[in-house]
Design an enzyme around this catalytic site. Structure first.
Site, mmCIF file in Angstrom:
data_model
loop_
_atom_site.group_PDB
_atom_site.id
_atom_site.type_symbol
_atom_site.label_atom_id
_atom_site.label_comp_id
_atom_site.label_asym_id
_atom_site.label_seq_id
_atom_site.Cartn_x
_atom_site.Cartn_y
_atom_site.Cartn_z
ATOM 1 N N ARG A 178 35.975 36.684 43.317
ATOM 2 C CA ARG A 178 36.206 37.963 43.460
ATOM 3 C C ARG A 178 37.486 38.361 44.086
ATOM 4 O O ARG A 178 38.013 39.414 43.721
ATOM 5 C CB ARG A 178 35.341 39.438 42.885
ATOM 6 C CG ARG A 178 33.917 38.699 42.855
ATOM 7 C CD ARG A 178 32.535 39.249 43.401
ATOM 8 N NE ARG A 178 32.667 40.611 43.366
ATOM 9 C CZ ARG A 178 32.025 42.100 42.076
ATOM 10 N NH1 ARG A 178 31.040 41.114 41.521
ATOM 11 N NH2 ARG A 178 32.540 42.537 42.322
ATOM 12 N N GLU A 209 35.932 43.578 47.160
ATOM 13 C CA GLU A 209 36.056 41.778 47.821
ATOM 14 C C GLU A 209 37.837 42.190 47.517
ATOM 15 O O GLU A 209 38.510 41.617 48.409
ATOM 16 C CB GLU A 209 35.796 40.969 46.836
ATOM 17 C CG GLU A 209 33.999 40.576 47.541
ATOM 18 C CD GLU A 209 33.532 41.230 46.598
ATOM 19 O OE1 GLU A 209 32.218 41.501 47.075
ATOM 20 O OE2 GLU A 209 33.607 41.975 45.379
ATOM 21 N N LYS A 249 14.750 53.539 47.217
ATOM 22 C CA LYS A 249 14.934 52.594 47.270
ATOM 23 C C LYS A 249 13.342 51.976 47.693
ATOM 24 O O LYS A 249 13.293 52.101 49.100
ATOM 25 C CB LYS A 249 15.611 51.689 48.182
ATOM 26 C CG LYS A 249 15.954 49.938 48.324
ATOM 27 C CD LYS A 249 17.459 49.665 48.719
ATOM 28 C CE LYS A 249 16.886 47.702 48.082
ATOM 29 N NZ LYS A 249 18.429 47.451 48.931
#
Length: 600
Positions: A370, A342, A254
């Site tokens: 969610r 979640e 990244k």
């Protein structure tokens, strides 16, 4: 092939406006294109801001995918859309990319209405495998089984329950799908959990004999170097001819190509403005700025946890964004990052509550959507006193439609047993958290916005807040404004400047559920016109609750409800979006003056 014999001294990227043009390049030209694409992304994000590290990490993969596959005939989904900047630039949006995340500009995430190359919108994570499987099965039904269907998903996103549900289904089909696992060991914060450890062992060659993806009936390839563009292309060419479910495991970095972004991956996920030549972040203003609400939460939970050993912190993959990182540093054994999960976060909190602990589950408003069933089934029905700290409520700005926290009041207000509290400033957030950990008989949601508060001093001794008690801020005679949350500070400022000021009252309601019925009865008996204002959707929101109250008690005073209309709000700065939705100071002042003039 395009004639780029002069390419050593000129730009290749300037000639590429579509994947069709990209496919005319030679393999030898692609590394230079990758370098130019990185430089282009860095230059734009340095001045316009946005998500940097994720897109830098997939530059070679982006080029390779569009080079090998016949997009948009072949379907390509990016999960999550943070990594899709290069994709957007190569698919006809290079000239307008500087409008990325700006008002009326292109979205920071893939968006179906924006381009035929954006086959599926992905602002939240872990949806790509389900969506690409749906497309592949549909293609088979249409007799188009030769089409390719590719989903690029990060190692943090694939650990989510929904991704595993889709893998489980896909492995039992003969759907022509290719899942590309972009493994860089980080989402926004570093990846966590047993799957991360497993993938690390795969990369080191120390994993156990069985491969988890092969066991799920995927044709597994990898891991391979995701920055070796020729290797990625040759691997994709081979996989392109194979049928059935396939998974390619890529190792990437990244922030690849910008030293600071590689070394500080959390900060450079979305770094704000920086120097494109050096990568250094631009200095922040030295003028006083109030604390961010997330930091008030983060420091307050640490302070409370020092005195209450039953306090637990839980977040689904957002320890930095929510500032639970402060508790993770001081009390690592009592603070949990559960990954992009979640549903699990909410039920984990419920389970800990049954054993006498006090979990603070900190989660963004848009992500609590969610876990809606878990809030109802696992928390509210059992009346377990989980403490939800709901960050990023209201309009959040440039992340746009997928991230605005506009619906939480409406979707939570209807749930029995749930207390819904909304602090007007940092001190009220602090005291609501303090009150919650003293012990409640019900679950509570404490809702606060993205951004900064208004106070210079908020680290003062705690005070208990009476549940369901509003606070009168200003007396009036004709009109009263009922505000909920941070927007009440704007109301206070506007009312200070309006003449005749004495006609307008103001209440900070603080609680949407339960409402302060005593205060409301006095309000309806004392004022001619009631105005409600909120930074959430009007349908089912705070204003709706006041209208319902008035109806139940047969009050017939006019009520003006200010909030977000029934439409999708796109991206722009928070200030711009407040103006568009008419909950900014000027719009509010005009509304007040209109009502004042009508009552004369």
């Amino acid at each position: 092939m395009l004639d780029f014999r002069f390419h050593m001294n000129s730009s290749i990227l300037q000639h590429i406006n579509s994947p069709e043009e990209l496919r005319k390049l030679s393999l030898e030209q692609l590394p230079k294109l990758a370098q130019e694409l990185r430089e282009f992304i860095i230059a734009i994000v340095a001045t316009k801001e946005g998500h940097l590290g994720a897109s830098l990490g997939v530059v070679e993969l982006t080029i390779a995918l569009h080079y090998v596959f016949n997009t948009p005939i072949d379907n390509l989904i990016w999960d999550v859309g943070h990594q899709a900047y290069g994709h957007k630039i190569l698919t006809g949006r290079k000239e307008i990319f500087e409008t990325n995340r700006q008002l009326n500009g292109i979205s920071g995430f893939p968006k179906r209405s924006e381009s035929k190359y954006d086959t599926f919108g992905t602002g939240h994570s872990s949806t790509s495998i389900s969506a690409i499987l749906g497309m592949a099965l549909a293609a088979k039904l249409d007799g188009a089984s030769e089409k390719n269907h590719i989903a690029v998903i990060g190692d943090a996103s694939i650990a989510s329950g929904m991704a595993f549900e889709a893998l489980n289904h896909a492995g039992a089909t003969d759907a022509n799908i290719l899942i590309i696992l972009n493994d860089n060991a980080i989402g926004i914060d570093p990846s966590v959990g047993a799957l991360k450890k497993y993938l690390t062992n795969v990369k080191k060659g120390t994993a156990k004999d069985e491969n988890i993806f092969e066991c799920l009936n995927f044709d597994y390839t990898g891991p391979i170097d995701g920055h070796d563009i020729e290797l990625v292309i040759s691997t994709l060419e081979k996989l392109k001819t194979k049928k059935g479910p396939k998974l390619l495991h890529l190792i990437t970095t990244k922030g690849k190509g910008l030293k600071q972004a590689e070394e500080n991956q959390v900060i450079y996920h979305a770094p704000g403005k920086f120097n494109k030549e050096t990568g250094d972040l631009l200095p922040k203003s030295k003028e006083f700025q109030p604390a961010k609400y997330q930091d008030v939460f983060g420091h307050t939970i640490v302070e409370l946890a020092r005195h209450n050993k039953k306090i637990i912190g839980i977040t689904p993959a957002m320890p930095t964004g929510s500032s639970l990182k402060f508790m993770m540093q001081e009390f690592p054994e009592r603070a949990f990052d559960v990954g992009i999960a979640e549903q699990h976060a909410v039920t984990l909190a419920a389970g800990m509550t049954t054993e006498g602990y006090m979990p603070f589950c900190t989660i963004y408003s848009t992500f609590l959507q969610r876990a809606y069933d878990q809030v109802i089934h696992d928390v509210a029905i059992q009346n377990l006193p989980v403490i939800f700290c709901l960050d990023r409520a209201g309009l959040v700005g440039q992340d746009g439609a997928t991230h605005h926290g506009l619906y939480d009041i409406a979707y939570l207000r209807c749930i029995p047993n749930l207390i819904l509290a909304v602090p007007m400033n940092e001190l009220e957030l602090r005291n609501m958290m303090y009150t919650a950990q003293l012990g409640l008989n019900h679950p509570i949601v404490i809702r606060y916005p993205r951004g900064r508060g208004v106070l210079k001093e908020w680290k003062v001794p705690f005070e208990k807040i009476e549940i369901g008690k509003a606070k009168k801020l200003k007396n009036g005679t004709k009109i009263v404004v009922l505000s909920i949350g941070h927007i009440g500070n704007m109301v206070t400022d506007v009312l200070h400047d309006i003449e005749p000021n004495e006609k307008i009252g103001h209440y900070n309601m603080r609680f949407i559920k339960p409402l302060d019925s005593t205060a409301l009865k006095h309000i309806f008996d004392s004022y001619d016109h009631i105005i409600t204002i909120e930074d959430g959707c009007k349908i089912g929101g705070f204003g709706s609750a006041i209208v319902e109250f008035a109806n139940e008690l047969s009050y017939h005073k006019p009520i003006t409800v200010l909030g977000i209309d029934d439409k999708i709000i796109e991206h722009g700065t928070t200030k711009e979006l407040h103006q568009i939705t008419k909950i900014d100071a000027l719009s509010f002042k005009l509304k007040i003056n209109t009502i004042l003039n009508a009552t004369k």
